[in-house]
Design a protein around this motif. Structure first.
Motif, PDB file in Angstrom:
ATOM      1  N   TRP A  20      40.646  53.031  47.145  1.00  0.00           N
ATOM      2  CA  TRP A  20      41.006  53.025  45.730  1.00  0.00           C
ATOM      3  C   TRP A  20      41.605  54.380  45.365  1.00  0.00           C
ATOM      4  O   TRP A  20      41.110  55.428  45.804  1.00  0.00           O
ATOM      5  N   TRP A  41      46.529  41.161  43.379  1.00  0.00           N
ATOM      6  CA  TRP A  41      47.169  42.266  44.089  1.00  0.00           C
ATOM      7  C   TRP A  41      48.647  41.958  44.293  1.00  0.00           C
ATOM      8  O   TRP A  41      49.038  40.818  44.511  1.00  0.00           O
ATOM      9  N   GLY A  42      49.456  43.019  44.266  1.00  0.00           N
ATOM     10  CA  GLY A  42      50.849  42.854  44.654  1.00  0.00           C
ATOM     11  C   GLY A  42      50.991  42.897  46.165  1.00  0.00           C
ATOM     12  O   GLY A  42      50.001  43.031  46.894  1.00  0.00           O
ATOM     13  N   GLN A  43      52.236  42.785  46.634  1.00  0.00           N
ATOM     14  CA  GLN A  43      52.517  42.823  48.068  1.00  0.00           C
ATOM     15  C   GLN A  43      52.525  44.242  48.624  1.00  0.00           C
ATOM     16  O   GLN A  43      52.459  44.435  49.843  1.00  0.00           O
ATOM     17  N   GLY A  78      41.774  51.037  56.648  1.00  0.00           N
ATOM     18  CA  GLY A  78      41.132  50.278  55.590  1.00  0.00           C
ATOM     19  C   GLY A  78      41.694  50.601  54.219  1.00  0.00           C
ATOM     20  O   GLY A  78      42.710  51.283  54.070  1.00  0.00           O
ATOM     21  N   LEU A  79      41.010  50.112  53.203  1.00  0.00           N
ATOM     22  CA  LEU A  79      41.461  50.207  51.818  1.00  0.00           C
ATOM     23  C   LEU A  79      40.818  51.398  51.117  1.00  0.00           C
ATOM     24  O   LEU A  79      39.630  51.683  51.316  1.00  0.00           O
ATOM     25  N   GLN A 119      46.501  51.724  51.472  1.00  0.00           N
ATOM     26  CA  GLN A 119      46.034  51.378  52.812  1.00  0.00           C
ATOM     27  C   GLN A 119      46.930  52.078  53.821  1.00  0.00           C
ATOM     28  O   GLN A 119      48.105  51.717  53.966  1.00  0.00           O
ATOM     29  N   GLY A 168      37.027  49.815  34.421  1.00  0.00           N
ATOM     30  CA  GLY A 168      37.479  50.173  35.761  1.00  0.00           C
ATOM     31  C   GLY A 168      36.448  49.976  36.843  1.00  0.00           C
ATOM     32  O   GLY A 168      36.797  49.965  38.021  1.00  0.00           O
ATOM     33  N   TYR A 169      35.187  49.835  36.479  1.00  0.00           N
ATOM     34  CA  TYR A 169      34.143  49.599  37.477  1.00  0.00           C
ATOM     35  C   TYR A 169      34.085  48.096  37.737  1.00  0.00           C
ATOM     36  O   TYR A 169      33.224  47.382  37.221  1.00  0.00           O
ATOM     37  N   ASN A 170      35.064  47.654  38.531  1.00  0.00           N
ATOM     38  CA  ASN A 170      35.252  46.223  38.713  1.00  0.00           C
ATOM     39  C   ASN A 170      35.819  45.906  40.074  1.00  0.00           C
ATOM     40  O   ASN A 170      36.192  46.818  40.825  1.00  0.00           O
ATOM     41  N   TRP A 171      35.888  44.615  40.373  1.00  0.00           N
ATOM     42  CA  TRP A 171      36.642  44.153  41.521  1.00  0.00           C
ATOM     43  C   TRP A 171      38.121  44.050  41.105  1.00  0.00           C
ATOM     44  O   TRP A 171      38.481  44.391  39.971  1.00  0.00           O
ATOM     45  N   PHE A 172      38.954  43.563  42.030  1.00  0.00           N
ATOM     46  CA  PHE A 172      40.389  43.457  41.773  1.00  0.00           C
ATOM     47  C   PHE A 172      40.791  42.008  41.983  1.00  0.00           C
ATOM     48  O   PHE A 172      40.651  41.482  43.095  1.00  0.00           O
ATOM     49  N   ASP A 173      41.282  41.354  40.920  1.00  0.00           N
ATOM     50  CA  ASP A 173      41.484  39.917  41.055  1.00  0.00           C
ATOM     51  C   ASP A 173      42.898  39.519  41.480  1.00  0.00           C
ATOM     52  O   ASP A 173      43.074  38.437  42.046  1.00  0.00           O
ATOM     53  N   TYR A 223      49.183  49.476  46.783  1.00  0.00           N
ATOM     54  CA  TYR A 223      49.062  48.207  46.076  1.00  0.00           C
ATOM     55  C   TYR A 223      48.727  48.453  44.604  1.00  0.00           C
ATOM     56  O   TYR A 223      47.890  49.311  44.282  1.00  0.00           O
ATOM     57  N   VAL A 266      45.597  50.951  44.664  1.00  0.00           N
ATOM     58  CA  VAL A 266      44.786  50.987  45.879  1.00  0.00           C
ATOM     59  C   VAL A 266      45.746  51.189  47.036  1.00  0.00           C
ATOM     60  O   VAL A 266      46.833  50.596  47.043  1.00  0.00           O
TER      61      VAL A 266
END
Lengths: 123, 112
Positions: A47, A113-115, A44-45, A39, A106-111, A95, A37
């Motif tokens: 994908w 994240w890296g920095q 904004g973000l 930015q 893949g049709y999911n949220w993201f639990d 990210y 993902v």
């Protein structure tokens, strides 16, 4: 604890290439899908790409299709993003994010994240 | 792609007061077969990655304070912070995963 750490960002000229890496730890990497993902600065973000746990399915945003390639090396617990034909508009923090579902599509949220790692495309 | 639109773009709320952020999708993200809304909320503080708050529109992620709650169905969703704390200053994003993942433009929450 779950950790994902991105690396490989930097400054590159338009038309150039860069490969990002994401080192994962704290979970069984080989049974989870992974995402990139991005930015843009102050924006904004968005994908970018997803790879299934077995590497057999990969999906891309239209904005990067044909230029970016997502891959994984389960022996190294590492996710990659090969970025070719880079454009100024690809400038962003990239990210790495974990898919929450075992064997998910893949049709999911993201639990997790890296920095992030910053990619700057500029002449 | 499904377009996500948040309102307002920015919001100033007094400490201890309620904050409400709205998110509207261009098509329904309710999957009829399992009656689940494919909608998540994130919090992003300056210089940090997004943090997951809510998924399935109303399921709070483990460790998230219970002052955060998600609601809504179909195309209209809300994130509510029941009693604003100083550490809640951030940008909040909604995200749908019914189709290719897309995010709202973000709502900046500040202290009044």
């Amino acid at each position: 604890q779950v950790q994902v750490v991105e690396s490989g960002g930097g400054v590159v000229q338009p038309g150039g290439s860069l490969r990002l890496s994401c080192a994962a730890s704290g979970f069984t990497f080989s049974i989870y899908g992974m995402h990139w993902v991005r930015q843009a600065p102050g924006k904004g973000l968005e994908w970018v790409a997803f790879i299934r746990y077995d590497g057999n399915n990969k999906y891309y945003a239209d904005s990067v299709k044909g230029r970016f390639t997502i891959s994984r090396d389960d022996s190294k617990n590492t996710l990659y993003l090969q970025m070719n034909s880079l454009r100024v508009e690809d400038t962003a923090v990239y990210y790495c994010a974990k898919d929450p579902t075992l064997g998910g599509d893949g049709y999911n949220w993201f639990d997790y994240w890296g920095q992030g790692t910053l990619v700057t495309v500029s002449s | 792609d499904i377009v996500m639109t948040q309102s307002p773009d920015s919001l100033a709320v007094s400490l201890g007061e309620r904050a409400t952020i709205n998110c509207k999708s261009s098509q329904s993200v309710l999957y009829i077969s399992n009656n689940k809304n494919y909608l998540a909320w994130y919090q992003q503080k300056p210089g940090q990655p997004p943090k997951l708050l809510v998924y399935w529109a109303s399921t709070r992620e483990s460790g998230v304070p219970d002052r955060f709650s998600g609601s809504g169905s179909g195309t209209d969703f809300t994130l509510t912070i029941s009693s604003l704390q100083a550490e809640d200053v951030a940008i909040y994003y909604c995200q749908q995963y019914y189709g290719t993942p897309t995010f709202g433009q973000g709502t900046k929450l500040e202290i009044k």
